[in-house]
Design a protein around this motif. Structure first.
Motif, short mmCIF file in Angstrom:
data_model
loop_
_atom_site.label_atom_id
_atom_site.label_comp_id
_atom_site.label_asym_id
_atom_site.label_seq_id
_atom_site.Cartn_x
_atom_site.Cartn_y
_atom_site.Cartn_z
N LEU A 88 4.79 57.34 -72.47
CA LEU A 88 4.62 59.25 -71.99
C LEU A 88 4.76 58.48 -70.69
O LEU A 88 5.39 59.21 -69.62
CB LEU A 88 3.52 59.46 -72.84
CG LEU A 88 3.94 59.64 -74.06
CD1 LEU A 88 2.22 60.32 -75.14
CD2 LEU A 88 4.85 60.68 -74.32
N VAL A 89 4.04 57.75 -70.15
CA VAL A 89 4.05 57.57 -68.33
C VAL A 89 5.24 57.39 -68.44
O VAL A 89 6.08 57.84 -66.99
CB VAL A 89 2.89 56.62 -68.09
CG1 VAL A 89 3.20 56.13 -66.46
CG2 VAL A 89 1.92 56.87 -68.57
N VAL A 90 5.79 56.14 -68.54
CA VAL A 90 7.10 55.74 -68.70
C VAL A 90 7.91 57.30 -67.62
O VAL A 90 8.71 57.63 -67.10
CB VAL A 90 7.81 54.68 -68.99
CG1 VAL A 90 9.47 54.16 -68.97
CG2 VAL A 90 6.93 53.05 -69.00
N MET A 91 8.27 57.34 -68.89
CA MET A 91 9.19 58.75 -69.30
C MET A 91 8.28 60.30 -68.25
O MET A 91 9.77 60.78 -68.03
CB MET A 91 9.26 59.63 -71.02
CG MET A 91 9.32 58.92 -72.70
SD MET A 91 9.36 60.43 -73.31
CE MET A 91 10.66 61.90 -72.74
N ALA A 92 7.80 60.31 -68.07
CA ALA A 92 7.21 61.30 -66.79
C ALA A 92 8.27 60.87 -64.97
O ALA A 92 8.26 61.28 -64.78
CB ALA A 92 5.99 61.37 -66.42
N VAL A 93 7.87 59.55 -65.12
CA VAL A 93 8.31 58.96 -63.77
C VAL A 93 9.92 58.88 -63.98
O VAL A 93 10.45 58.76 -62.49
CB VAL A 93 7.95 57.29 -63.59
CG1 VAL A 93 8.58 56.49 -62.71
CG2 VAL A 93 5.49 57.20 -63.32
N ALA A 94 10.29 58.31 -64.88
CA ALA A 94 12.18 58.21 -64.73
C ALA A 94 12.13 59.78 -64.82
O ALA A 94 13.22 60.09 -63.80
CB ALA A 94 12.25 57.81 -66.23
N ALA A 95 11.70 60.46 -65.04
CA ALA A 95 11.84 62.32 -64.47
C ALA A 95 12.17 62.29 -63.52
O ALA A 95 13.35 63.34 -62.79
CB ALA A 95 10.99 63.00 -65.81
N LEU A 96 10.85 62.07 -62.89
CA LEU A 96 10.98 62.38 -61.39
C LEU A 96 11.52 61.41 -60.71
O LEU A 96 11.96 62.39 -59.34
CB LEU A 96 8.87 61.54 -60.79
CG LEU A 96 8.90 61.90 -59.74
CD1 LEU A 96 8.80 63.83 -58.97
CD2 LEU A 96 7.15 61.42 -58.76
N LEU A 97 11.84 60.20 -60.81
CA LEU A 97 13.33 59.56 -60.54
C LEU A 97 14.52 59.91 -60.46
O LEU A 97 15.96 60.32 -59.47
CB LEU A 97 13.26 57.93 -60.67
CG LEU A 97 11.74 57.68 -60.56
CD1 LEU A 97 12.31 56.21 -61.23
CD2 LEU A 97 12.35 56.86 -59.32
N ALA A 98 14.92 61.14 -61.83
CA ALA A 98 16.23 61.95 -61.73
C ALA A 98 16.78 63.07 -60.97
O ALA A 98 17.56 63.06 -60.10
CB ALA A 98 16.22 61.88 -63.64
N ALA A 99 14.84 63.13 -61.21
CA ALA A 99 14.78 64.42 -60.06
C ALA A 99 15.13 64.47 -58.74
O ALA A 99 16.10 65.30 -57.83
CB ALA A 99 13.91 65.47 -59.97
#
Length: 414
Positions: A88-99
């Protein structure tokens, strides 16, 4: 990797099902909420080939498939909770990187990473259910979870559209990150560890190879995994092409989220129906009937000559009927594949999930990339998916389907 403290009180059945559904639904959220934003994303990066937008979906699914190889074995070694939290942490960080991605290529890389993280909640949702339930009860729980999960694709495009009215498309990725964080907090507070230390096993190449061979050699597991992969591939082909289909071809514009959600809701209805039928008729019979009827819908398209642009009401009726029958078949195919492997539920769920998702990503990419501005490639692709899934089940069941009789589901591995 030490296990976080376990909540003192286990959740009720309803809360457990709801949490499992949310863990599964994060995958759908990360795909469906952004469908309305695909043209804006393409315009931002100067992507001129319409079918290249589908890579935003396909690369996510590729990461999702690869990540499942890691999530299950790690959860069998360290427990379900810590691996879930890392994902879940990886998901959240990846979402920020995509943004924040400065190029389309880096956005695709972030989407791959996001799929990698999303594999953990998806794999562990199945594993924790298998830790607590078996047989028809497991299928019943998964049906309730999938029923709730289907609400996400019904609402997600509208939510994505609402976000676009408030701000630019990176805000949608921020919403995905918030979803991952909210799930992390809920699971940390309420989800008990279902894989206690005395059942954990060390990681070793020999053990992992043995489990892979067990998955491949188990006739039922392999056959129903392949069938589920083809069915999921059909869903993925539809999802990745839906914006082009309804907006570019049928010019629905702002009505796209409503149309997309209307087709998706029937899978939720199917899951509710399945949760009732499976306790009476068994997993095999319900899945076999669903498969045959799914294929029948697309064979009807063949009888009609696979038209290039059928009337919209007819197309929507065919899609709704097919996805209803797919919603009867898929939960039971997954449960039948997992049933013989409860003793290695986490790792087995990983490899089954990998095979299913990788096959679905390949099938979805092939059918989606064939989109040529008409409906015909999708209709032909759906028919091929139905034939392939049915052949996999026929081979598994030694060319006998449980259409008119109800064999015991059992737990045999042969």
């Amino acid at each position: 990797m030490s296990s976080p403290p376990t909540p003192a009180r286990a959740p009720s059945f309803a809360e457990f099902v709801a949490l499992v559904a949310v863990m599964i639904a994060l995958t759908a959220l990360s795909i469906d909420v952004m469908l309305v934003a695909l043209p804006d994303i393409a315009a931002s990066y100067g992507v001129t080939t319409a079918n290249d937008r589908q890579l935003i979906i396909t690369l996510y699914m590729a990461g999702f498939a690869v990540g499942q190889i890691l999530s299950g074995p790690l959860s069998d070694r360290y427990g379900r909770r810590p691996v879930l939290f890392v994902g879940l942490v990886v998901m959240a960080v990846a979402a920020l990187l995509a943004a924040l991605a400065p190029s389309f290529q880096l956005l695709l890389a972030a989407r791959f990473l996001q799929g990698l993280g999303a594999s953990a909640p998806r794999v562990l949702a199945v594993a924790v259910v298998r830790d607590r339930y078996a047989g028809r009860e497991m299928s019943r729980v998964m049906s309730f979870a999938i029923m709730i999960f289907v609400v996400v694709p019904v609402l997600a495009p509208s939510v994505g559209g609402a976000v676009l009215h408030l701000g630019p498309w990176p805000w949608i990725f921020a919403l995905m990150g918030l979803g991952a964080v909210a799930t992390l907090v809920w699971a940390a507070l309420r989800l008990p560890e279902t894989h206690p230390p005395e059942r954990r096993v060390p990681l070793s190449a020999t053990r992992l190879t043995g489990i892979v061979l067990e998955v491949v050699r188990c006739r039922r597991t392999l056959g129903y995994t392949v069938a589920a992969g083809f069915l999921f591939g059909g869903v993925l082909a539809y999802v990745s092409s839906a914006q082009q289909l309804f907006v570019d071809l049928y010019d629905l514009g702002a009505l796209f989220p409503l149309m997309f959600g209307g087709v998706a809701v029937v899978m939720g209805v199917a899951s509710l129906v399945n949760s009732r039928l499976v306790m009476q008729l068994g997993m095999r019979r319900v899945s076999h009937v669903g498969l045959v009827l799914y294929l029948g819908v697309w064979l009807l398209g063949g009888v009609l000559g696979f038209p290039a642009q059928p009337p919209l009401p007819l197309l929507v009726l065919m899609l709704a009927a097919a996805f209803f029958f797919s919603g009867l078949a898929m939960p039971n195919c997954n449960a039948l594949a997992m049933e013989p492997l409860g003793h290695v539920a986490g790792t087995a769920s990983s490899f089954i999930g990998f095979f299913t998702s990788a096959l679905a990503a390949l099938v979805g990419w092939m059918v989606g990339q064939a989109f040529d501005g008409t409906v015909r490639p999708l209709l032909v692709g759906f028919a091929a998916v139905g034939v392939s899934a049915l052949l996999a089940v026929l081979q598994t069941e030694r060319w006998r389907l449980a259409l008119f009789h109800t064999p015991a589901d059992g737990t045999a591995r042969g």
